[in-house]
Design a protein around this motif. Structure first.
Motif, PDB file in Angstrom:
ATOM      1  N   ARG A   1     140.090  35.047  36.163  1.00 14.35           N
ATOM      2  CA  ARG A   1     139.267  36.158  35.709  1.00 14.35           C
ATOM      3  C   ARG A   1     139.872  37.513  36.089  1.00 14.35           C
ATOM      4  N   ARG A   2     141.183  37.630  35.956  1.00 22.75           N
ATOM      5  CA  ARG A   2     141.822  38.906  36.255  1.00 22.75           C
ATOM      6  C   ARG A   2     142.798  39.349  35.170  1.00 22.75           C
ATOM      7  N   THR A   3     143.211  38.471  34.290  1.00 26.69           N
ATOM      8  CA  THR A   3     144.311  38.790  33.376  1.00 26.69           C
ATOM      9  C   THR A   3     143.914  39.760  32.270  1.00 26.69           C
ATOM     10  N   SER A   4     142.723  39.606  31.733  1.00 23.27           N
ATOM     11  CA  SER A   4     142.366  40.445  30.585  1.00 23.27           C
ATOM     12  C   SER A   4     142.259  41.911  30.953  1.00 23.27           C
ATOM     13  N   ALA A   5     141.955  42.213  32.216  1.00 29.14           N
ATOM     14  CA  ALA A   5     141.864  43.615  32.629  1.00 29.14           C
ATOM     15  C   ALA A   5     143.214  44.306  32.566  1.00 29.14           C
TER      16      ALA A   5
END
Length: 1146
Positions: free
Chosen positions: A991-995
């Protein structure tokens, strides 16, 4: 793995990080550094600038987050040779190395669209586009000029034949004695007249021709001929001085008024011409000429002296003038303009200096000449007559009032002026900055280039620019004021203001991908320290970003991951560069979070913190400081060794260390010099006017050295380069510094003095008898803890040599308040061949890292002052685990000098371990070993059990720098030593890549309008039209539409309208609520509905955050449940094993 203690004596510190689902390696962001730049372009109306590279890539930059890449794909990697914005058509033009014209439409939605690739029959020499019409002038190697319609995307029928060849034919027909020169018809540049669109200056190698597009004929011809005896650019010792010489034209610029032009020549001379006089130039000079010297005139005295002494050494050859730009400023109400700045690339003597020169020239304001016999304007045009008084006044405006040379790292290759907003006057009007492209000096072949940005004009020119504006008002005050005290006060204020102006212009920050990086250090900082370092009020004026506000970028958060970014720790990336700068880049993920859905990004990523920039150049150029001395000096220390390295004439930055609590930065140079900087609160914080003599000869006092205004880091002390190169360096947060050298010397400094409190040299009988008394320390670690033999927490330095033998140095304060360092009487065996990050002291109960922090110092002082009872001392004695890692394996030792808890050897299949790091997350700690096989080995603490083997991306290669949260930065290096690319990785990518995904951009957002083309002005302040340009003003200048109709011809199809397409952007909620303007009864209800909508929005955000927190809590419960199940399963397995042992009577 071997365990030497009962597992029950120590808690498992890695429970929350033992599952495979806890780990996910991801590449969050990649940056490609561009050190092969070949072309520059700027669009001041849209607020964009672009660079082209030798690999066929074009990068467009604008406001925060706006970055777009275009590529030449047929064939890929074709060099970008020319780059130009077509502002009126919202297009980008590029000419590649195969002489093809590429046209991109910037108005297309999202990424610019490649519209057409045009092939020309001959090589393209230059391309010129005016912001007032939509045609491009394409100059070919044959001397012809083609016109291309950028709206209809076709070659127009209008063309210009070889003007110089026709001129030479006319001269030969008239009986000219000067023969034509080979290559004289090659076109160097094409410049549109700044105030008459129908006039075009065509610079051939032989001379400059003013061409009238409407009349289709040459109107003026400017050719420089140096008569015999005139020195020209070669000087009086030139071998051909007694012959006629015609130096080739190499550059061209036109005065903003349109009445003057300057031609740069191959001999380094500058020829200034009046538009109304093509017979002889007003002035010919070089950059180092005297004020009134004209190198086109013969000085008989100097000529005879040179001929009488031919044996005298000739001056170095002068380089040609490669590029010119003539800038005007809105600093006067005179329509002819005020003072101007002529920027010159080239014209300097070889080997004397490198850089780009700016000449400050007076305003062009010749007075009206005496009344003469009446003549018509057509007669004035035919005779090209200029009154002698007018000519003398025009010559006076060409004598520089001031000169400034912008320095460059290497040989300058190009420059580009960045205007504030006006695109006219060849893009040189009212510039705010100058971009300098030069060789980086990092490779002997000059393949790598460096791009720098400085403010423009130089601050030293500001006084003249200001006086040009206020000259009349100052005269009025002097005349009308009757109070001499007021006049004196005003004069004193102006003097102080002029003295306060810095001589050197500010260095402006560029996007991260345009900076040349040698290396970096990734540091996680606490929230309070981050607020001090990155505060808005701390960003001074000494170093700001290049102001480009074009386009808009916003992030799409379909997965709702942006809200998680605010809980991430703050990080700083400290980079060091070839120009002896250390820059602090804000690498915090909070920069990626917008203010709402669809709102633009407010900050670039990473964000340069300009006020934290450290500049070493003022320290290195001062020979009295002695920081550039080679590492193999003739000191007593170096004379003992017989294996001294070769001297280093140009040291570079080797590495940087930073203390995030005390805000101290240590810069280590490759020659062994060390410089410590401290964060100051103001411009004069920590400044001492006079240098102090320190007790220790190795130290240099630096508080008397001033730094650029606005920079917050101040030099404090330096260590002279006498003891070899630095092998290890450690800075604490409590005022202690340790530096180890390859010669075996160790220095421990108390920064409160500053003074050296311990000096370990060769002659000391070291305890390292087995490996020689000169073994250098390879790893230094500061901590505040107890040992197995000393239960009191004390300040300790852990110093390890390559063999693994470790010495503990204890820092204690004596009764008189002085700090002393004492070495331990016996050594501790650590892991052999320690690797970076291979020493860490942890709390045995919580797994937290025990640094030499302020809290630890306070605890050590309380114990030393006997302010607590023995029971409290025992309670304050924390059990610690010392983690030591080397090239062969790792071990955990209790309380530094106690028993060994566990030991492990790296697997040979995993490859060589390059670096280790203790990672902390979710209250657990693990040891991660990074190998050269792009693998990360995860070991539990303190038992060193292999938990995971993580596969790293192929780009994860040294040099890399991880932080203790699981993120890491690596650089792919060019053979020159510069970083080719920079990559940001994480070991916890859930839950960190799309940012970090590439944002959506709109290049045309906020685009301004092109102002009207400037109108012709008269040369003299009179109603009589006495110049050719004044004649044009009286007749009326042509508009851009008329020029387009003239060039396109009668068969031009109807051009399509320039329609700007916008990519889809989810509108912010508040904008949606306010999109309809209320009227009548709705106007009364609008504030109420807006307030209710805002309240619902806030409630929705709060509910979303609450749901996110509940989701995180649920994940924690799930993890706890899984851990309980694993514990139950392990208990059942253990019970079964014990039952089996009892069955077989074991």
């Amino acid at each position: 793995m071997f365990s030497f203690k009962n597992d029950k004596d120590y808690a498992d510190l890695s429970l929350e990080l033992s599952d495979q689902t806890d780990w996910r390696v991801e590449t969050l962001k990649s940056f490609n550094h561009h050190f092969d730049i070949t072309a520059l372009a700027v669009d001041s109306v849209s607020g964009l600038f672009a660079v082209g590279t030798a690999r066929g890539n074009i990068y467009i930059y604008g406001s925060p987050g706006v970055e777009c890449r275009l590529s030449i794909t047929d064939p890929p990697g074709t060099k970008v040779r020319l780059l130009q914005f077509a502002i009126s058509a919202s297009k980008l033009l590029c000419v590649d190395d195969h002489d093809r014209l590429h046209i991109w439409d910037l108005a297309a939605a999202g990424k610019p669209k490649l519209q057409k690739i045009v092939n020309f029959p001959r090589p393209v020499n230059c391309i010129t586009v005016s912001p007032s019409h939509t045609h491009a002038f394409v100059a070919l190697s044959t001397g012809e000029i083609k016109t291309y319609d950028l709206l209809c995307l076709r070659t127009s029928s209008y063309g210009v034949q070889n003007l110089w060849a026709a001129h030479e034919d006319r001269m030969m027909a008239s009986g000219s004695p000067l023969p034509s020169l080979p290559g004289s018809s090659i076109i160097i540049d094409v410049v549109v007249h700044p105030r008459a669109l129908n006039l075009v200056f065509v610079a051939h190698a032989g001379g400059v021709i003013l061409y009238d597009l409407k009349e289709q004929r040459s109107s003026r011809t400017f050719e420089l001929v140096n008569t015999p005896g005139a020195p020209g650019g070669g000087g009086y010792h030139a071998p051909d001085i007694m012959t006629h010489r015609r130096p080739s034209v190499s550059a061209l610029a036109v005065h903003p008024s349109g009445h003057l032009l300057c031609a740069g020549h191959s001999d380094g001379s500058l020829a200034f011409w009046a538009l109304d006089d093509e017979d002889r130039p007003l002035l010919v000079r070089t950059l180092d000429s005297a004020d009134d010297e004209d190198v086109n005139m013969v000085d008989a005295v100097r000529l005879e002296a040179a001929r009488a002494n031919p044996h005298l050494a000739r001056m170095p050859a002068r380089e040609p003038v490669f590029k010119l730009a003539w800038s005007g400023f809105p600093n006067t109400s005179d329509p002819r303009g005020g003072v101007t700045v002529l920027t010159v690339l080239g014209g300097l003597l070889h080997g004397v200096a490198t850089g780009v020169t700016a000449l400050l020239l007076p305003a062009l304001a010749p007075p009206a000449p005496p009344q003469a016999s009446p003549r018509t304007s057509s007669q004035a045009i035919a005779q090209s007559f200029i009154h002698p008084q007018t000519r003398s006044a025009m010559r006076e405006c060409l004598l520089p009032r001031d000169v400034y040379t912008y320095p460059t790292l290497g040989v300058p290759q190009d420059f580009l002026l960045v205007p504030h907003s006006n695109p006219h006057f060849a893009g040189a009007y009212d510039p705010q900055a100058i971009l300098l492209l030069s060789e980086s000096g990092m490779d002997m072949f000059g393949e790598t280039r460096s791009l720098e940005a400085f403010e423009f004009p130089p601050p030293s020119f500001g006084e003249f620019l200001k006086h040009s504006t206020s000259e009349h008002s100052v005269q009025a005050v002097d005349i009308e004021s009757e109070d001499p005290h007021a006049a004196l006060g005003q004069e004193l204020a102006e003097t102080l203001q002029s003295l306060s102006l810095a001589r050197d212009p500010r260095l402006l920050g560029l996007p991260f991908t345009l900076s040349g990086v040698l290396g970096s250090t990734l540091v996680r900082v606490a929230k309070d320290a981050y607020q001090i370092l990155a505060s808005d009020e701390g960003r001074g004026s000494g170093h700001t970003m290049l102001r480009m506000e074009g386009g808009m970028a916003w992030a799409e958060d379909a997965g709702g991951e942006m809200k998680m970014m605010r809980y991430q720790p703050h990080r700083l990336l400290i980079t060091y560069h070839p120009d002896y700068r250390v820059c602090f880049q804000d690498f915090s993920p909070q920069l990626l979070v917008g203010q709402g859905p669809g709102t633009p990004l407010q900050h670039p990523f990473p964000l340069l913190l300009p006020a934290l920039t450290i500049e070493l150049t003022p320290l290195l150029i001062d020979p009295l400081l002695g920081l550039v001395q080679s590492s193999n000096s003739t000191s007593a220390t170096s004379r003992i060794r017989g294996d001294q390295p070769e001297p280093e004439e140009d040291p570079t930055i080797a590495f940087v260390r930073f203390a995030p609590e005390s805000h101290e930065c240590v810069v280590v140079l490759s020659n062994g010099a060390v410089v410590l900087f401290k964060l100051g609160a103001g411009d004069d914080a920590g400044y001492i006017p006079d240098a102090k003599d320190l007790f220790d000869e190795e130290l240099i006092h630096l508080q008397h050295v001033r730094v650029r205004s606005g920079l917050r880091f101040r030099p404090f002390i330096g260590i002279k380069p006498r003891m070899g190169q630095v092998s290890a360096c450690a800075i604490s947060n409590i005022g202690f510094l340790a530096v180890a050298y390859t010669s075996g010397v160790l220095l421990i400094l108390d920064l409160r003095g500053p003074k050296i409190i311990l000096r370990r040299v060769h002659s000391d009988k070291s305890v390292l008898h087995r490996h020689g008394e000169r073994d250098p320390f390879a790893l230094l670690t500061w901590t505040v803890c107890s040992t197995s033999t000393d239960p009191a927490p004390r300040i300790r330095l852990i110093a390890t040599v390559a063999s693994g033998a470790t010495t503990l140095y204890t820092i204690a304060r004596s009764e008189d308040g002085a700090w002393n360092a004492v070495a331990s009487t016996h050594t501790v065996e650590a892991a052999q061949r320690p690797v970076p990050g291979g020493s860490a002291v942890l709390d045995a109960k919580t797994g937290a890292r025990i640094h030499a922090s302020r809290d630890g110092l306070a605890a050590a002082l309380r114990i030393a002052q006997h302010d607590v009872a023995e029971g409290e001392t025992a309670e304050g004695h924390k059990r610690t685990v010392w983690v030591s890692a080397g090239a062969k394996g790792a071990r955990c030792i209790a309380n530094l000098t106690g028993e060994r808890i566990a030991k492990t050897d790296w697997s040979s299949k995993a490859g060589a371990v390059l670096q280790t790091k203790v990672i902390e997350k979710n209250g657990s700690s693990v040891l991660v070993a990074f190998t050269d096989h792009q693998e990360a080995l995860v070991y539990s603490l303190p038992f060193l059990e292999l938990l995971q083997t993580l596969q790293l991306p192929p780009s994860f290669a040294p040099p890399f720098t991880p932080d203790d949260s699981g993120d890491a930065v690596s650089h792919a290096l060019h053979p020159s030593g510069l970083a080719r690319s920079t990559h940001l990785y994480t070991l916890f990518g859930t839950r960190r890549t799309s940012a970090y995904a590439t944002p959506v951009i709109d290049l045309m957002h906020g685009r301004g309008t092109v102002p009207p083309h400037p109108q012709p002005v008269s040369l003299i302040p009179t109603s009589v039209i006495s110049s050719w340009l004044g004649y044009l003003a009286g007749q009326g200048a042509m508009t851009g539409e008329q020029i387009d109709a003239l060039l396109a011809g009668p068969d031009r199809p109807v051009p399509p309208p320039v329609a700007i397409q916008r990519p889809h952007r989810p509108p912010p909620t508040e904008r949606a609520n306010m999109s309809e303007s209320p009227s009548g009864a709705n106007a009364t209800a609008a504030p109420m509905s807006s307030g209710v909508g805002d309240m619902y929005n806030r409630l929705g955000d709060a509910l979303a955050e609450r749901g996110q927190m509940l989701g995180d809590l649920q994940e924690s419960f799930d993890s706890l449940e899984q851990g309980s199940k694993r514990m139950l399963s392990q208990a059942k397995t253990l019970a079964a094993q014990q039952s089996a042992k009892r069955w077989f009577n074991f």
